[in-house]
Write a protein that holds these residues in place. Sequence first.
Motif, short mmCIF file in Angstrom:
data_model
loop_
_atom_site.label_atom_id
_atom_site.label_comp_id
_atom_site.label_asym_id
_atom_site.label_seq_id
_atom_site.Cartn_x
_atom_site.Cartn_y
_atom_site.Cartn_z
N ILE A 50 20.81 3.04 12.24
CA ILE A 50 20.31 1.69 12.00
C ILE A 50 19.06 1.71 11.13
O ILE A 50 18.88 0.85 10.26
CB ILE A 50 20.05 0.98 13.35
N LEU A 51 18.17 2.69 11.35
CA LEU A 51 16.96 2.78 10.52
C LEU A 51 17.33 3.02 9.06
O LEU A 51 16.74 2.41 8.15
CB LEU A 51 16.06 3.91 11.04
N CYS A 52 18.29 3.90 8.82
CA CYS A 52 18.71 4.18 7.44
C CYS A 52 19.28 2.93 6.77
O CYS A 52 18.88 2.57 5.65
CB CYS A 52 19.77 5.28 7.42
N THR A 53 20.20 2.27 7.46
CA THR A 53 20.85 1.10 6.86
C THR A 53 19.89 -0.10 6.76
O THR A 53 19.98 -0.88 5.82
CB THR A 53 22.08 0.70 7.68
N SER A 54 18.96 -0.23 7.71
CA SER A 54 17.98 -1.31 7.63
C SER A 54 17.06 -1.13 6.43
O SER A 54 16.72 -2.11 5.74
CB SER A 54 17.16 -1.39 8.91
N SER A 58 15.13 10.18 4.25
CA SER A 58 15.89 11.07 3.37
C SER A 58 17.32 10.57 3.18
O SER A 58 17.84 10.55 2.06
CB SER A 58 15.90 12.50 3.94
N ILE A 59 17.94 10.14 4.28
CA ILE A 59 19.31 9.62 4.19
C ILE A 59 19.32 8.31 3.40
O ILE A 59 20.23 8.07 2.58
CB ILE A 59 19.90 9.42 5.59
N PHE A 60 18.30 7.47 3.63
CA PHE A 60 18.20 6.21 2.86
C PHE A 60 18.08 6.49 1.37
O PHE A 60 18.75 5.84 0.55
CB PHE A 60 16.98 5.42 3.35
N ALA A 61 17.24 7.46 1.00
CA ALA A 61 17.08 7.79 -0.42
C ALA A 61 18.40 8.29 -1.00
O ALA A 61 18.75 7.96 -2.15
CB ALA A 61 15.98 8.84 -0.59
N LEU A 62 19.14 9.08 -0.22
CA LEU A 62 20.43 9.58 -0.69
C LEU A 62 21.42 8.43 -0.90
O LEU A 62 22.12 8.37 -1.92
CB LEU A 62 20.98 10.59 0.32
N ILE A 63 21.48 7.50 0.06
CA ILE A 63 22.37 6.34 -0.05
C ILE A 63 21.98 5.50 -1.25
O ILE A 63 22.84 5.02 -2.02
CB ILE A 63 22.34 5.51 1.25
N LYS A 64 20.69 5.31 -1.45
CA LYS A 64 20.20 4.48 -2.55
C LYS A 64 20.59 5.09 -3.90
O LYS A 64 21.00 4.38 -4.83
CB LYS A 64 18.67 4.36 -2.45
N ASN A 65 20.51 6.40 -4.00
CA ASN A 65 20.88 7.08 -5.26
C ASN A 65 22.37 6.96 -5.54
O ASN A 65 22.78 6.78 -6.69
CB ASN A 65 20.45 8.55 -5.22
N PHE A 66 23.18 7.08 -4.47
CA PHE A 66 24.62 7.01 -4.66
C PHE A 66 25.08 5.60 -5.01
O PHE A 66 26.12 5.42 -5.65
CB PHE A 66 25.36 7.48 -3.41
N SER A 67 24.32 4.59 -4.56
CA SER A 67 24.72 3.20 -4.78
C SER A 67 24.38 2.71 -6.19
O SER A 67 24.81 1.62 -6.59
CB SER A 67 24.06 2.27 -3.76
N LYS A 68 23.57 3.49 -6.92
CA LYS A 68 23.19 3.07 -8.28
C LYS A 68 24.37 3.24 -9.25
O LYS A 68 25.14 4.15 -9.14
CB LYS A 68 21.98 3.88 -8.77
#
Length: 423
Positions: free
Chosen positions: A309-313, A413-423
């Motif tokens: 939840i923290l990552c997705t929030s 770290s997981i949030f940054a990874l998700i953000k990079n993949f979503s670009k």
Amino acid sequence: MIKQPPYEVYATDFFSVNRWILKCAGLWPPSTPNRVVRRLYQLYTIGVFLFVNLWFTGTEFVSLFYTYKSQYELIKNVNFFLTHFMGAVKVIFWYFYGHLLRDIMNALENPQLHYERYADFSPHRISHLHRAIGRRYSLLFLALAHATLISSYIPPLMAVAEYLNQPQGGLQQLPSRLPYFCWMPFSYDTPGKYLLAVAYQAGPMFSYAYSVVGMDALFMNILNCIAENMVLIQGAFKTVRERSTLHYCVGALAPPCDAIREHPLVLRQMDLETKKIIKHLQITQRACKHLEGIYHIITLSQVTATLFILCTSLYLISTASPFSKQFFAELVYMMAMLFELFLYCWFGNEVTLKYEQLPMHIWESQWLATDDCFKKQMIFTMLRTNRPVYFTAGKLARLTLPTFMSILKTSYSIFALIKNFSK
């Protein structure tokens, strides 16, 4: 001549706020002898379990299939589904293990384990301080949960009020969606139906809030009560000799602390006091063992869900416009989840620290003038307390502040990874 020293007034009803929250969630029956009240509460409990934890949780799962095309809606619904699913799991957990938690609470509040005040050692103040801490954090957590829901429900309700109060032909439109997407058994295309739909959704949402806060705050406050008992045990060991002299009118008969041999009457009372403290320590250790055995799977599930939840929030906050309604709603929700995890780790860490400090307090007691039997008893107690006490998430991660920081780093770290993949 033996005289009984007066006991100070300890804090009573240590878990009163937790019981009140659980009563609102339908999990703690009232203690009233009135049969009508008890019967009504049973009906309330059954209604909450069937409608909220079974029916509404099931419809939330179904709603995931309606939102998979919208990334934002899907992530938000998954977050809430996880939170509410964990709430339903904790409710079922309470039905199976609630009696064991009550036994632990009763054991920790045993009035036979009270001590006399001496100098800086004030057991009654310690108990009042920890009760105030437990109440403060429980109510703060409940306030955050309410803030999360209120921040989402106020904007659509204001929109409905503006729609009803506008002059004929006004431009204000009735909201086309609810604060949270969920499957509804009826349409809500009129003001009355929309308000009914809001009530249909808000009722279970607030019920989840009381269930989740009630169970998590109870776990936190039991840890807080264990920490309080450890502080009492520390002070009791440290002042065992001084408090033992208070039981006798020995006057000048009592030798000073640095005497070669202790007075037999004082020594006998010290032995009795030490046995009482050791019994208190054993009760606290059993409470730790039982609580860890009962809760470690629940804590693992909660920590895992909170990490997701923290990552997705963070991701949802990064996609929202700064200072928008969506931004603040997601921020408050993330803060509530972060605070929940903080409570687990902070109070687990407090128990660990209090156990680590115990051998030093035993060493600081006035034991030099005692006999060999008493000294061996103290040494054995110190050896038994050398083993650290930890509460864990599924026996995999300790509930400590370093673990809390590690989860924060991992989430980012997981949030940054998700953000990079979503670009």
